[in-house]
Scaffold this active site. Structure first.
Site, PDB file in Angstrom:
ATOM      1  N   TYR A  67       0.763  -1.293   0.139  1.00 31.33           N
ATOM      2  CA  TYR A  67      -0.178  -0.082  -0.048  1.00 31.33           C
ATOM      3  C   TYR A  67       0.837   1.230  -0.195  1.00 31.33           C
ATOM      4  CZ  TYR A  67      -3.558   3.157   1.685  1.00 31.33           C
ATOM      5  OH  TYR A  67      -4.478   4.303   2.009  1.00 31.33           O
ATOM      6  N   CYS A  68       0.764   2.183  -0.763  1.00 36.74           N
ATOM      7  CA  CYS A  68       1.194   3.310  -0.961  1.00 36.74           C
ATOM      8  C   CYS A  68       2.665   3.387  -1.227  1.00 36.74           C
ATOM      9  CB  CYS A  68       0.931   4.162   0.266  1.00 36.74           C
ATOM     10  SG  CYS A  68       1.605   5.893   0.179  1.00 36.74           S
ATOM     11  N   LEU A  69       3.583   3.764  -0.197  1.00 34.97           N
ATOM     12  CA  LEU A  69       4.997   3.718  -0.408  1.00 34.97           C
ATOM     13  C   LEU A  69       5.522   2.049  -0.394  1.00 34.97           C
ATOM     14  CD1 LEU A  69       6.649   6.454   1.622  1.00 34.97           C
ATOM     15  CD2 LEU A  69       5.979   6.530  -0.902  1.00 34.97           C
TER      16      LEU A  69
END
Length: 585
Positions: free
Chosen positions: A316-318
């Site tokens: 998720y995300c980074l």
């Protein structure tokens, strides 16, 4: 013949000069909240100088100004004869500032119309000028919008009919309540306390309560294994890699909207990485440390505990960016343990990162790096401030209006409380991330190295499930979609309603949710994002259901669940979930 310049001895002042420069830049960064005045000056000089030598653009803007005055005059004339006359201009769909019917009454209709026309004119004035660099144009346009938002008529008592009505209805009590709210918030900010109401969402008590055990810990992560709730499970476990910019429990909020709890209920064995919140002593941790001590170490533990040859990876995300890097390095090294990859609001190509890219150029990074150098980390306040600026109308001015002038405090939610539970990022890692990925786009361009060897996302061949969100100001969905150009693997791409966080926390039964979905088969050509948008199937409801079906298609027949950790050795249970690292402040 070798040049004598190559044998010049180091200047003894080099170290002192560098130290002084860093200290001066760090002080400037503190004073400007990390924004480079040099970049801003360059942007406005570029814009103003090119506008000054563009008589055609000047003439066009003058004519536009005249037409807008004419539109206002025409509106006033029509309004005099018909109280229901059509407005001269309507706000953009996402702009709800003038939605109240009070804004259709004189003189406030004229005030709001003039503001919107002025806003439209400034957009024309800051864009489309020949010779201005794209980055500088974006910065000037963004700054103009921020200044206009500051002076919007909604922000002032004498020009806001809704606020005036509220004051009359409450006999002025709303202003007293708002002042009380401001004082309370100011005191909490001074003491470094979370926002009022956050205590209702205590980690391990009301949020992050899915039962499990911490089964592994190193200096950077704790690995949580969640307890099964079904008699049988799919043999391929799921390893979740959240972003280290946030606490992991965004994916395990309240029981009713916990992605982890939902996955366990679907018959999956779920493991979650919980990141250590770094301090000054962790300043030298870099991207490869996060890869090696994070997903690589966790993957070894997951396999040792479950005995499975294959693992589903979710980032998720980074965390998704890091998982993609890890998967590419594994593919390079002929390590095929990842059965599938799921990337949630995660960028792998950074040439168009959205408005967050406004804060990424050489001058900005120099300032930011020196600020991090002085502390050893980037504080969550700096990152949170940047995100608030990107959505200042929604996150700053509307809050000031509703909370401190209207006296209406928005009830705290689990998502809001989580958002206030920030984390830090170590100097070396964040500098490398911003330079190599954001600024230089090394991962997409084939220059990113793991160890001493380059990796490429084209090596990914396992099925991918990729999610973008419609209103994402952190990872714009068109940027997320660009993974189609980086690998020829099968990709099921989902575009879901909501933003970077709320679009992901989209449990089944959540009202007003919808998404679009389409699958690009293995080795098929990629579609342009706009073409994809036209042909993707639209569905109502939660994307979780679609993902659950997809996971089932790529999983084996169910078997009895594995033990919680190992009875002894490196992966024995250490404590109950959510563990210790998530409690670090």
């Amino acid at each position: 013949m070798t040049s004598s310049l190559s044998h010049v001895d180091p200047d003894p002042m080099d170290g002192i000069a560098q130290m002084l420069d860093r200290a001066a830049a760090a002080l400037m960064a503190q004073a400007t909240s990390g924004l480079s005045p040099v970049t801003m000056t360059q942007a406005f000089l570029d814009w103003s100088a090119h506008l000054a030598i563009s008589p055609g653009k000047q003439l066009q803007l003058a004519l536009k100004a005249g037409r807008k005055v004419g539109r206002i005059a025409d509106y006033v004339n029509r309004k005099a004869g018909d109280d229901e006359a059509a407005p001269a201009i309507t706000p953009l769909p996402q702009d709800r500032r003038f939605a109240d019917p009070a804004w259709t009454k004189q003189p406030f209709d004229l005030i709001s119309q003039a503001f919107l026309l002025n806003q439209q004119w400034w957009h024309a004035a800051t864009t489309g000028i020949g010779g201005v660099s794209r980055h500088h144009e974006d910065m000037v346009n963004f700054t103009a919008r921020q200044l206009l938002d500051v002076f919007a008529p909604t922000n002032f008592l004498v020009t806001n009919p809704v606020l005036q009505r509220r004051i009359v209805e409450t006999g002025g009590q709303c202003l007293l309540d708002g002042a009380s709210h401001w004082w309370e918030d100011a005191q909490r900010l001074t003491r470094g306390e979370p926002p009022l109401g956050s205590e209702q969402f205590a980690v391990g008590e009301t949020v992050a309560v899915t039962p499990g055990k911490v089964v592994y810990r190193n200096e950077l992560i704790e690995l949580i294994q969640y307890a099964p709730t079904t008699d049988t499970v799919h043999p391929e476990p799921i390893l979740i890699v959240p972003a280290w910019i946030m606490k992991f429990y965004i994916l395990d909020l309240s029981p009713e909207n916990s992605l982890v709890r939902w996955l366990v209920g679907q018959g999956h064995t779920v493991f979650m990485i919980s990141w250590h919140n770094p301090g000054s002593e962790d300043r030298d941790l870099d991207m490869d440390d996060y890869r090696r001590l994070g997903p690589v170490a966790a993957l070894d533990a997951v396999q040792a505990i479950t005995g499975s040859d294959k693992v589903h990876g979710l980032g998720y995300c980074l965390g998704g960016t890091l998982l993609a890097i890890t998967a590419a390095a594994m593919a390079r090294d002929e390590d095929d343990r990842l059965a599938t990859l799921t990337l949630l609001a995660a960028q792998t190509e950074f040439s168009e990162p959205g408005e967050l890219g406004l804060f990424i150029d050489e001058a900005q990074l120099n300032l930011l790096e020196n600020m991090m150098w002085s502390r050893g980390y980037l504080d969550s306040g700096q990152m949170g401030g940047a995100f608030q600026i990107l959505r200042s109308n929604d996150l700053i001015w509307s809050r000031i209006l509703s909370t401190y002038l209207m006296g209406e405090r928005e009830p705290m939610s689990d998502l809001m409380a989580w958002n206030a539970d920030g984390t830090r990022m170590p100097f070396a890692m964040h500098s490398q991330y911003l330079r190599q990925l954001f600024l230089d786009d090394d991962l997409a361009e084939g220059h990113f190295k793991v160890g001493s060897r380059t990796i490429t996302l084209s090596a990914l061949r396992q099925p991918l499930f990729v999610v973008g969100t419609e209103r994402d100001h952190v990872a714009p969905w068109r940027s997320v979609h660009k993974i189609h150009w980086l690998t020829s693997a099968e990709i099921r791409f989902v575009l879901t309603s909501g933003g970077h966080n709320a679009g992901i926390v989209s449990e089944p039964g959540h009202a007003h949710r919808h998404f679009q979905v389409s699958t690009r088969p293995l080795d098929d050509p990629a579609l342009d994002p706009d073409d994809w948008l036209e042909q993707a199937e639209a569905r109502d409801g939660s994307w979780w259901i679609e993902w659950g079906r997809w996971l089932g298609e790529h999983s084996s027949q169910r078997v009895p669940p594995p033990a919680m950790g190992q009875a002894e050795g490196a992966y024995r249970p250490l404590c109950d979930a959510p563990g210790h690292y998530v409690m670090e402040r």
